[in-house]
Structures are given as structure tokens and as C-alpha cells.
Write a protein that holds these residues in place. Structure first.
Motif, PDB file in Angstrom:
ATOM      1  N   ILE A  55       0.842  -1.203   0.000  1.00 33.37           N
ATOM      2  CA  ILE A  55       0.000   0.000   0.000  1.00 33.37           C
ATOM      3  C   ILE A  55       0.880   1.256   0.000  1.00 33.37           C
ATOM      4  N   GLY A  56       1.933   1.248   0.807  1.00 31.46           N
ATOM      5  CA  GLY A  56       2.849   2.392   0.852  1.00 31.46           C
ATOM      6  C   GLY A  56       3.551   2.617  -0.474  1.00 31.46           C
ATOM      7  N   LEU A  57       3.962   1.533  -1.143  1.00 30.09           N
ATOM      8  CA  LEU A  57       4.607   1.666  -2.447  1.00 30.09           C
ATOM      9  C   LEU A  57       3.642   2.238  -3.483  1.00 30.09           C
ATOM     10  N   VAL A  58       2.412   1.755  -3.470  1.00 30.60           N
ATOM     11  CA  VAL A  58       1.422   2.267  -4.415  1.00 30.60           C
ATOM     12  C   VAL A  58       1.160   3.753  -4.161  1.00 30.60           C
ATOM     13  N   MET A  59       1.028   4.128  -2.903  1.00 32.66           N
ATOM     14  CA  MET A  59       0.794   5.545  -2.580  1.00 32.66           C
ATOM     15  C   MET A  59       1.989   6.409  -2.976  1.00 32.66           C
ATOM     16  N   GLY A  60       3.199   5.940  -2.678  1.00 33.95           N
ATOM     17  CA  GLY A  60       4.400   6.712  -3.012  1.00 33.95           C
ATOM     18  C   GLY A  60       4.606   6.864  -4.510  1.00 33.95           C
ATOM     19  N   VAL A  61       4.426   5.754  -5.242  1.00 36.49           N
ATOM     20  CA  VAL A  61       4.607   5.808  -6.698  1.00 36.49           C
ATOM     21  C   VAL A  61       3.540   6.688  -7.329  1.00 36.49           C
ATOM     22  N   SER A  62       2.271   6.535  -6.883  1.00 38.81           N
ATOM     23  CA  SER A  62       1.225   7.374  -7.478  1.00 38.81           C
ATOM     24  C   SER A  62       1.447   8.846  -7.182  1.00 38.81           C
ATOM     25  N   ALA A  63       1.863   9.184  -5.973  1.00 39.97           N
ATOM     26  CA  ALA A  63       2.113  10.589  -5.645  1.00 39.97           C
ATOM     27  C   ALA A  63       3.275  11.132  -6.473  1.00 39.97           C
ATOM     28  N   GLY A  64       4.342  10.345  -6.598  1.00 37.03           N
ATOM     29  CA  GLY A  64       5.489  10.778  -7.395  1.00 37.03           C
ATOM     30  C   GLY A  64       5.147  10.962  -8.863  1.00 37.03           C
ATOM     31  N   LEU A  65       4.380  10.030  -9.422  1.00 37.47           N
ATOM     32  CA  LEU A  65       3.981  10.151 -10.825  1.00 37.47           C
ATOM     33  C   LEU A  65       3.027  11.327 -11.037  1.00 37.47           C
ATOM     34  N   TRP A  66       2.139  11.558 -10.079  1.00 38.35           N
ATOM     35  CA  TRP A  66       1.216  12.679 -10.202  1.00 38.35           C
ATOM     36  C   TRP A  66       1.978  14.000 -10.232  1.00 38.35           C
ATOM     37  N   ILE A  67       2.940  14.139  -9.323  1.00 38.08           N
ATOM     38  CA  ILE A  67       3.768  15.358  -9.298  1.00 38.08           C
ATOM     39  C   ILE A  67       4.546  15.494 -10.606  1.00 38.08           C
ATOM     40  N   TYR A  68       5.140  14.396 -11.067  1.00 39.88           N
ATOM     41  CA  TYR A  68       5.920  14.434 -12.309  1.00 39.88           C
ATOM     42  C   TYR A  68       5.068  14.898 -13.491  1.00 39.88           C
ATOM     43  N   PHE A  69       3.897  14.294 -13.656  1.00 39.86           N
ATOM     44  CA  PHE A  69       3.062  14.649 -14.803  1.00 39.86           C
ATOM     45  C   PHE A  69       2.482  16.053 -14.686  1.00 39.86           C
TER      46      PHE A  69
END
Length: 75
Positions: A55-69
Motif C-alpha cells: 500500500i505504501g509503495l502504491v501511494m508513493g509511486v502514485s504521488a510521485g507520478l502525479w507530481i511528475y506529470f
């Protein structure tokens, strides 16, 4: 005539470097935000098991990708 082309070349390089800097900034900030979100989640959980880590990995990756895009979109 030569100065017009050299000025145009300098402007194109300047615009290109701004895009590269913006892209690198978006990548770096995405990584930082993703790691902070993941680290914060792990500190809240305490003793994580597989599902909490996932769950933490999914949250971290989604937040990072959202910021990137959001930051790397060409405006």
C-alpha cells in the motif's frame, strides 16, 4: 544575416534548456515526494507487513507520478 541566425539559435537553445531543466526538476521532485509519502506511511504503520508495504509503495509511486506529470506538462 549571420547575427540573426545566431540569435535564433541561442533562443532555441535557451528554450530547449528550460524544457530540460523543467523535466529534471519534475523528475527530482517526483522522487522526493514519492519517497516522503512512502517514508511517512512506513513511520505511521510502525511494523509493516507485506500488504502495508505494498500500500505504501502504491501511494508513493502514485504521488510521485502525479507530481511528475503535473510539473512536466508543456504549458
Amino acid at each position: 544575416m549571420d547575427t540573426i541566425f545566431s540569435q535564433l539559435y541561442i533562443e532555441i537553445i535557451s528554450i530547449g534548456s528550460k524544457v530540460v531543466v523543467r523535466e529534471k526538476f519534475a523528475i527530482g521532485l517526483g522522487w522526493i515526494i514519492g519517497l516522503v509519502i512512502f517514508g511517512g506511511w512506513m513511520s505511521i504503520i510502525g511494523n509493516p507487513h507485506v500488504i502495508e508495504t505494498s500500500i505504501g509503495l502504491v501511494m508513493g509511486v502514485s504521488a510521485g507520478l502525479w507530481i511528475y506529470f503535473k510539473l512536466s506538462s508543456n504549458k
